[in-house]
Design a protein around this motif. Structure first.
Motif, short mmCIF file in Angstrom:
data_model
loop_
_atom_site.label_atom_id
_atom_site.label_comp_id
_atom_site.label_asym_id
_atom_site.label_seq_id
_atom_site.Cartn_x
_atom_site.Cartn_y
_atom_site.Cartn_z
N LEU A 214 13.23 3.82 -72.21
CA LEU A 214 14.41 4.49 -71.90
C LEU A 214 15.17 3.52 -70.96
O LEU A 214 16.34 3.36 -70.68
CB LEU A 214 14.31 5.93 -71.34
N GLN A 215 14.27 2.98 -69.68
CA GLN A 215 14.99 1.89 -68.81
C GLN A 215 15.55 0.83 -69.25
O GLN A 215 16.50 0.26 -69.22
CB GLN A 215 14.05 1.73 -68.00
N LEU A 216 15.05 0.18 -70.52
CA LEU A 216 15.74 -0.74 -71.14
C LEU A 216 16.88 -0.51 -71.76
O LEU A 216 18.07 -1.16 -71.91
CB LEU A 216 14.56 -1.47 -72.11
N LEU A 217 17.07 0.75 -72.30
CA LEU A 217 18.20 1.11 -73.13
C LEU A 217 19.35 1.44 -72.11
O LEU A 217 20.43 1.55 -72.43
CB LEU A 217 17.96 2.57 -74.07
N GLU A 218 19.05 1.99 -70.89
CA GLU A 218 20.00 2.01 -69.76
C GLU A 218 20.65 0.90 -69.41
O GLU A 218 21.77 0.73 -69.35
CB GLU A 218 19.36 3.08 -68.61
N ARG A 219 19.77 -0.28 -69.24
CA ARG A 219 20.10 -1.64 -69.06
C ARG A 219 21.00 -2.34 -70.10
O ARG A 219 21.89 -3.06 -69.89
CB ARG A 219 19.11 -2.38 -68.49
N TRP A 220 20.77 -2.06 -71.34
CA TRP A 220 21.24 -2.97 -72.30
C TRP A 220 22.31 -1.98 -72.99
O TRP A 220 21.92 -0.93 -73.15
CB TRP A 220 20.04 -3.55 -73.38
N PRO A 221 23.29 -2.45 -73.70
CA PRO A 221 24.15 -1.82 -74.29
C PRO A 221 24.00 -1.61 -75.98
O PRO A 221 24.80 -1.25 -76.59
CB PRO A 221 25.49 -2.66 -74.60
N LEU A 222 22.67 -1.40 -76.20
CA LEU A 222 22.12 -1.31 -77.69
C LEU A 222 22.69 0.12 -78.37
O LEU A 222 23.12 -0.35 -79.37
CB LEU A 222 20.57 -1.23 -77.66
N LEU A 223 22.59 1.17 -77.51
CA LEU A 223 23.00 2.23 -77.97
C LEU A 223 24.50 2.57 -77.60
O LEU A 223 25.06 3.86 -77.77
CB LEU A 223 22.18 3.46 -77.71
N GLN A 224 25.32 1.64 -77.18
CA GLN A 224 26.73 2.00 -76.59
C GLN A 224 27.61 2.73 -77.74
O GLN A 224 28.10 3.74 -77.11
CB GLN A 224 27.44 0.63 -76.33
N PRO A 225 27.64 2.35 -78.82
CA PRO A 225 28.32 3.25 -79.90
C PRO A 225 28.18 4.76 -79.91
O PRO A 225 29.15 5.56 -80.37
CB PRO A 225 28.20 2.52 -81.33
N TRP A 226 26.74 5.19 -79.66
CA TRP A 226 26.72 6.50 -79.69
C TRP A 226 26.14 7.33 -78.40
O TRP A 226 26.04 8.38 -78.32
CB TRP A 226 25.42 6.61 -80.63
N ALA A 227 26.22 6.31 -77.29
CA ALA A 227 25.53 6.80 -75.98
C ALA A 227 26.55 7.88 -75.27
O ALA A 227 27.66 7.88 -75.50
CB ALA A 227 25.36 5.78 -74.98
N THR A 228 26.02 8.52 -74.44
CA THR A 228 26.52 9.37 -73.36
C THR A 228 27.61 8.54 -72.43
O THR A 228 27.08 7.36 -72.41
CB THR A 228 25.81 10.40 -72.54
#
Length: 398
Positions: A214-228
């Motif tokens: 989760l910390q990596l997902l916060e730093r990286w824009p991997l989920l940007q199209p669907w993220a809050t």
């Protein structure tokens, strides 16, 4: 096991995997069959699973072999990918995937896989030493997650997210080069089927080691199209929850914090999951860590909408409030945390001669509120209150 010689490793692994308990017999597998994937990886890690999903690689004709095994052992044969020759055998509660090897041999197939810890094979027919061309055994020993090749991640972009899911499920350290590749190609994830992305996310948020991912997902824009919008990693204190409460509440809280309502819709989440996350998100914002400051009407609505999932909201409350709320939520007779109707419409019709309509709806709603906050506790009190409410409504109408 990781320190044993290759032949001894194979023997120990087969003993741990207990093929006598499998719903199929190794003797019926075609020549050249090898076991790969999660069951083998977990066995190497000592994560014993008496009922693992099995992934088998065969030299050719995977669909035909799967159908033949289904006929022999009475299972269901499902074609997963006709073009790539991949099938699934389902029998007696087991799932066995059968796939044609890619390339000219088993080593070629393993070099095309996602991560080295998944690029290990145990030949079953005939039995032979472990096949580990990419160094997966060494990575397992060192607790490292390393992609086999950059191109392999590009070939199936879902592997970018799957790597983080492995970090959430297994205590591993991400190889620096692999991390760079995941960041470099993050936009490619959008090419994957939305259902597959959601399935990986749902496993990730359940992982016992999900904080690192989760910390990596916060730093990286991997989920940007669907993220809050914020996509910040919320801190969830689960020390007061028991195992069953945590297993339901924590994944829901994490997913709600990670993916927006629109993102869940575009990832084709079920209507139920979308509603659960939307309700939780709404009340987290409304309560703002001070839910007891809400009006009575809003408090009741909160408990009506979040009754089953209330623990996911409680995770974000201050510690002292967590204790109070969990104690009340665990009490099935608490009138506010598990609100019920003190009377039904039939009783109002019979006792008050009240017909179905807006007035009855207002009376029932107010009765539920009065009971939730302890101002009525018996049927007689409910009927007296209903009489009073009807009189008040009639007076206003007059």
């Amino acid at each position: 096991m990781a320190d044993a010689a290759p032949d001894e490793q194979a023997r120990l692994l087969l003993k741990q995997l207990d093929p006598d308990n499998w719903p199929i017999s190794i003797d019926q597998l075609p020549e050249g069959t090898a076991l790969v994937g999660g069951a083998l990886r977990d066995a190497l890690l000592g994560r014993h699973n008496p009922h693992p999903d099995l992934d088998l690689v065969v030299r050719s004709d995977a669909l035909r072999h799967s159908a033949r095994l289904a006929k022999i052992f009475g299972g269901k044969h499902v074609v997963l990918d006709e073009q790539r020759d991949i099938a699934r055998l389902v029998l007696n509660g087991w799932t066995i995937d059968v796939a044609r090897q890619e390339g000219d041999g088993l080593e070629d197939d393993l070099w095309r896989r996602d991560y080295s810890i998944n690029a290990i094979a145990l030949p079953l027919q005939p039995m032979a030493s472990l096949c580990d061309p990419t160094g997966g055994l060494g990575d397992l020993k060192q607790g490292r997650l390393r992609a086999v090749r950059e191109q392999n991640l590009i070939d199936d972009p879902l592997r970018l997210l799957r790597g983080l899911r492995f970090l959430a499920e297994i205590p591993l350290i991400l190889d620096a080069q692999t991390g760079e590749w995941i960041q470099r190609h993050h936009k490619a994830l959008g090419k994957s089927a939305p259902e597959r992305i959601l399935a990986e996310l749902q496993r990730l948020v359940k992982g016992p080691h999900a904080e690192q991912a989760l910390q990596l997902l916060e730093r990286w824009p991997l989920l940007q199209p669907w993220a809050t919008t914020s996509q910040t990693v919320a801190t969830h204190d689960t020390t007061l929850l028991d195992a069953s409460e945590k297993a339901v509440a924590l994944p829901l809280a994490r997913l709600t914090n990670l993916i927006s309502d629109d993102g869940l819709k575009r990832l084709k989440a079920s209507k139920m999951l979308q509603q659960r996350c939307a309700r939780l998100r709404h009340w987290v914002l409304q309560a703002n860590q001070q839910p007891e400051a809400l009006s009575e009407q809003k408090r009741l609505q909160l408990h009506l909408e979040l009754e089953v999932d209330l623990a996911a909201l409680i995770l974000g409350l201050p510690k002292e409030l967590q204790q109070q709320w969990l104690k009340r939520w665990r009490d099935p007779n608490d009138p506010l945390f598990h609100p019920t109707m003190p009377l039904d419409g039939g009783s109002l019709q019979k006792e008050l001669g009240l017909s179905a309509g807006p007035t009855m709806g207002k009376v029932l709603a107010q009765l539920r509120l009065e009971q939730a906050f302890g101002r009525i506790q018996t049927r007689d009190e409910a009927l007296k209150t209903a009489h009073r409410l009807c009189a008040e409504i009639e007076a206003v109408c007059d």
